[in-house]
Design an enzyme around this catalytic site. Structure first.
Site, mmCIF file in Angstrom:
data_model
loop_
_atom_site.group_PDB
_atom_site.id
_atom_site.type_symbol
_atom_site.label_atom_id
_atom_site.label_comp_id
_atom_site.label_asym_id
_atom_site.label_seq_id
_atom_site.Cartn_x
_atom_site.Cartn_y
_atom_site.Cartn_z
ATOM 1 N N GLU A 77 2.542 16.475 -9.432
ATOM 2 C CA GLU A 77 1.173 16.961 -10.207
ATOM 3 C C GLU A 77 0.069 16.821 -9.461
ATOM 4 O O GLU A 77 -1.092 17.347 -9.420
ATOM 5 C CB GLU A 77 1.113 16.579 -11.610
ATOM 6 C CG GLU A 77 -0.277 16.608 -12.489
ATOM 7 C CD GLU A 77 -0.515 18.214 -12.763
ATOM 8 O OE1 GLU A 77 0.573 18.937 -12.628
ATOM 9 O OE2 GLU A 77 -1.356 18.380 -13.199
ATOM 10 N N HIS A 113 -10.857 5.295 5.952
ATOM 11 C CA HIS A 113 -9.583 4.705 6.939
ATOM 12 C C HIS A 113 -8.976 3.730 6.035
ATOM 13 O O HIS A 113 -9.516 2.714 6.248
ATOM 14 C CB HIS A 113 -10.150 4.562 8.232
ATOM 15 C CG HIS A 113 -9.178 3.970 9.278
ATOM 16 N ND1 HIS A 113 -7.767 4.587 9.079
ATOM 17 C CD2 HIS A 113 -8.876 2.917 10.050
ATOM 18 C CE1 HIS A 113 -7.152 4.035 9.997
ATOM 19 N NE2 HIS A 113 -7.686 2.792 10.513
ATOM 20 N N HIS A 130 -5.093 1.230 6.353
ATOM 21 C CA HIS A 130 -3.709 0.789 6.776
ATOM 22 C C HIS A 130 -2.751 0.684 5.583
ATOM 23 O O HIS A 130 -1.761 -0.139 5.956
ATOM 24 C CB HIS A 130 -3.916 -0.562 7.452
ATOM 25 C CG HIS A 130 -4.803 -0.498 8.724
ATOM 26 N ND1 HIS A 130 -4.946 -1.474 9.723
ATOM 27 C CD2 HIS A 130 -5.645 0.451 9.211
ATOM 28 C CE1 HIS A 130 -5.552 -1.122 10.747
ATOM 29 N NE2 HIS A 130 -6.256 0.095 10.513
#
Lengths: 264, 264, 264, 264
Positions: free
Chosen positions: D153, D126, D128
C-alpha cells in the site's frame, strides 16, 4: 451550519476528539504506524465524527486540520442501507460540517464510518505498521486469510466482541482471530470487504488488510488504542516466532494452582 | 482512614512512590514493556504499597490513578501464612487505604506483594517485553524451565540474591539463572507458582512467566529498574544469539592480566 | 583543593564537561548503549578529567554526580610508567579532586585514562551496545579478534588515527579495523589489554571488548560521539549482513566518473 | 552581499528553510538516518538554497550552522551546461552567499543542486539509513541495480514522476522502481551518476547509492519528507521479506468490489 465551523475543533479539554486525534497520531508516528502520511484515526462523539485528513504529516497535525462529519444523518443513511435499502453506502452520503481548505478528505473515511455505524465504535485507528503488513505476507505464503494466535498473555487485551460485550475480554487460552481482507487499488473500495469481514467475524475488533495494514476499533478511545497496541505487539512477536520456527497456535494444557486465588 | 485519602499520592518530591510509578511507567511504555495497558509497577515504603491500577494507559498514568495498600497488616497476614498459618494468601487479605474510583485493582497485586513480603523488596516491576516472551518460547521449544546465560558483561548488573546480599553482584563468569513458571489463565493464580519459584531460587531477583513476561524486583527502586533493564538487554541479545546459532552458555577460561589492577 | 569542590561541576555553559556528560549519557540511554547503569563517558579539559560514577542511572545523571580527577599528576605518573617506570598504572595513581558521596568511582576509570594519556584523547565513551556485543560473538565463532569492514560509506566517519592525524578520515574503500580484546572478570583488569591493543593498532580510535561492549575515543567530544555513532551503525549493519549471508569485506573496484568533481 | 549575512537564516517562521532543516534533521537523527554526522538535507526557495554543513551533529544543528547558496546564478550555469555547454557542473559554479566559519560545505552539495536544477525539486534529503544500505547489499548479491517492489500500500506514497506530474501518485499495483548507482570514493563524484540515473528514470523521486544510502527529493518539503519516510518503510519491509523468503514483486490480481465506491 457552516462547512468551516472552527468552533467544532476548538477546545481546552485534552480529551476532546479534536485534541486527542493529533496527540494520538503524533504518538503513533513515533511507533512507525503512520509513516509517510499513511494511516489515520477517527473519533466520534454523540453528534460528530472527527477524522484526520489525507496527506497530513501525522506527527505535526493540528486540531484545525481535522474534518468533521455530521453523524446522525450519515448513521441514518447507513441504517437504511443496512436494512436492505439502496445498496452499499456511497461517499455521497457523507455530510461534512467542517472541511479544512488545505487538505482532502481521507480515503479511510467510509471504513471508519463502517466501524461507527456497524459496530457502534467510538474510535477507529488505521495503521500501516510493518509488523501488520509482514503478518499478512506470512499468511499469504500459507494461503491463509485469518490471523490466529493463542496462549500469549497479551491476547487478554482484546474484548470478546459485541455479541459478548458483557463477558469481558478474551482469556489467555482463547484464540484471537483477525480476518485478513485483500487490498484493493482504491482504499474506499475496501469498505465492502471490511463490512463483509465484520459480518463473518462478529467478535472481531480489528481487520487486517493484505499488504496494507490494519483497522482496529473500540467502544472508547482507550479501548481502540489499547487493542491497537496489543495487536501490534502480537504481530511483532508473531513475525519473530516465524523467524524462530515457533508456531503461532499451540495446544497448551491449563496450569491450575492447588489453591486458586481467582474470584475471591 | 478514608479509602480515598488523596494526600497519600500527593507530593512535590519526584522520588515519592506516587510520582515515581507514573514516571517509570511512562519510560517503560517507550521501551515497549507495558504496551496495551499490560504490565505494571509497584513500590512500597515503610508503611504503604503503591500500585498502578489495572487497565490504565501506562504512559499517561497520574499519581491520582494509584492504589495504596496498608502494608503492616498485609505483611502480618502473609507472615502468618508463611509460618504454616491458614494456607495461601488470599486477595481478601489486601487492605486498600486508597482506591481510585475510575479503575480496578491490578491482577498483579498478589505477585507484587509476594516480592515485598517474601523478599523484602522495595519495588517490583512487571513487563510484557517481547524479548522476555520470546525467550520463554525458545526455552519451551527446548523443554526448559530455566533461562541461563553466562559470560556477558551485563550479568554483573544483578545482585547475588538475598542470602548473599553482602557479597555484592554476580560476576562476569557467573551463570545468571532465571526460573520460568508456566502461565495461568488468571494472573492472580500465578502467585503460588511465583512463590514456589522464589523458594527454589533463593538467589533470583526475577521470574519469567511463559508466554507472558517477567517479574523483576529489587531492594530499591534503582536496583529493580536497573535489573529490569539489564535483564531485558540480556533477553534481547539471547534472541539474537539464537538466530545467529550462538549458545547462551559457554565455557570461557578467565583472562587474567600479568599485573591485575583489581583490589588496589 | 577540597575533594568535594562543587564549583568544578557547576557551569551555565551547556558545553562544559559537567553538563555534556549528563546530556550525552541521557541520549545514549535512549539508544540502548548504557542500559542498566552499564557503560559510561568521560571528558577531559586541560586540567581535569570528568567521569560518570558507577551505578548511576545514566538517563537521570546530574552534574553533581560526577567525579573529577586532577589530570596533570595522573598524566605525569602515566608518563613515567610509559617510559619504563615502575610497571603498569595502578588505581592508586588516581587523584580525585571531587568525589560525590552517593556513588563509587567507575571501574572504567583506568580505561578512560588510557585513552587520555596514551592517545591524547579529549573524550572517551564506553557502551554496552547489543550490536557491539553481537559482533564480538560472531567474531568469536570465527575465532577472530579483529572486526574488519570495508566499502560502506559510514567508514568515512573515522579518523585515520594518530600517526596520520593530518591525513584526515578513512576513505570508502579503506578497511576499518577494530581490535577485539577478551573480557576480564574485573573491568579495571582490561586496562593492560586495552593498552596493548592501542599499541598494536596505532590507527584505532576504538577497541571492542568481547561479550562486553566497546570503548571509543576522540580528539574532541564531537569526534568521539560521531565515531561512536558511526561504529554502532556499522555493527548494526554487520549483524544484519551476517543474517543475510553477506560478507563484511569485499573487493570492490572503485567507480570513477568521466569528469571527477573531486578537488576542484 | 556579504558571505556571512546572518539575516538569511533568521526567521520567526518555523516553516522557513533555516528553521525547517534543523528540525527535520533532529527528527531524522532519531530515526537513525543521519547518524554520526552522515546524511543531510537541503531546501530551496525562489532565490536561495539552504544546506546543512558537513560534519555537524544533525540532532543539534542550529539555523546559524547553515550554508546558503544563491540559486539564480547556479541555476543559469547548470542550465548552460545541460544544453551542451562546457561539460559537467563543477563545484566552482557554487556561489555561497552565507558560509558559517565553523564548518565546511557538505559534499552532498552538487547532488542536492542536481535535484533542484534537473528536477525542479524544492527539497532533497540524503540518508544513510541502514535499511537503504541493506537493500543495496541484497540487490548487489543478485547482481541488480534497481530496487523494485509492488503490491504494498505504501507505494501510493510516491508521485508518478515529473512527466506525469498531473497524474498524481503511484497506485497499489504499480511497481516502484528506484535506480541504484555505485558508490564513489568521493561523494561529489556521485553527481555524474546521479544525473545519469535521473535521465534514465525520469519518473524517479529517489536514487539509491550502493553501500551508502539514498537521495530523495520532492516538489515540496512535505513531499520529500513523506516520500523519504515511505521509502524507508518499504526498505525496512523489503529486508524483512528477504529474511522470510518472500519476494519483493508479485503478480497479484486486482480485487474489485461488486459496487466500487471509487470516483463517486
Amino acid at each position: 451550519m457552516s462547512t468551516n465551523d472552527d468552533r467544532l475543533v476548538q477546545s481546552d479539554d485534552p480529551d476532546h476528539p479534536a485534541n486527542l486525534i493529533p496527540s494520538l497520531c503524533a504518538k503513533f508516528w513515533t511507533l512507525g504506524w503512520v509513516t509517510g502520511t499513511g494511516g489515520g484515526a477517527s473519533i466520534r462523539d454523540d453528534e460528530h465524527v472527527f477524522i484526520a485528513p489525507s496527506g497530513v504529516q501525522k506527527e505535526l497535525m493540528k486540531p484545525s486540520d481535522l474534518y468533521v462529519l455530521s453523524l446522525p444523518e450519515t448513521l441514518e443513511k447507513h441504517r437504511a442501507a443496512a436494512t436492505g435499502g439502496d445498496g452499499p453506502i456511497r461517499p455521497s452520503s457523507r455530510v461534512y460540517v467542517r472541511s479544512p481548505s488545505r487538505f482532502k478528505p481521507s480515503q479511510c473515511t467510509p471504513l471508519f464510518l463502517s466501524a461507527f455505524t456497524r459496530r457502534g465504535a467510538r474510535c477507529c485507528i488505521h495503521t500501516h505498521s510493518a509488523h501488520a503488513v509482514l503478518v499478512t505476507l506470512i499468511l499469504e505464503q500459507a494461503g491463509a486469510s485469518e490471523f490466529r494466535i493463542n496462549n500469549i498473555e497479551q491476547i487478554k487485551g482484546f474484548a470478546r466482541g459485541y455479541p459478548h460485550a458483557e463477558v469481558g475480554n478474551l482469556g489467555y487460552h482463547d484464540t484471537l482471530r483477525i480476518p485478513v481482507i485483500e487490498n484493493t487499488a482504491h482504499e474506499e473500495d475496501l469498505t465492502e470487504f471490511l463490512e463483509e469481514a465484520m459480518d463473518r467475524y462478529p467478535d472481531a475488533y480489528a481487520v487486517l488488510v493484505r499488504r496494507h495494514g490494519v483497522y482496529v476499533w473500540g467502544n472508547s478511545v482507550e479501548q481502540a488504542k489499547g487493542q491497537c497496541e496489543s495487536l501490534d505487539y502480537l504481530f511483532q512477536i508473531a513475525v519473530e516466532m516465524k523467524k524462530l520456527g515457533i508456531p503461532w497456535e499451540s495446544d497448551i494444557k491449563p496450569t491450575v494452582p492447588k489453591n486458586s486465588l481467582k474470584g475471591q
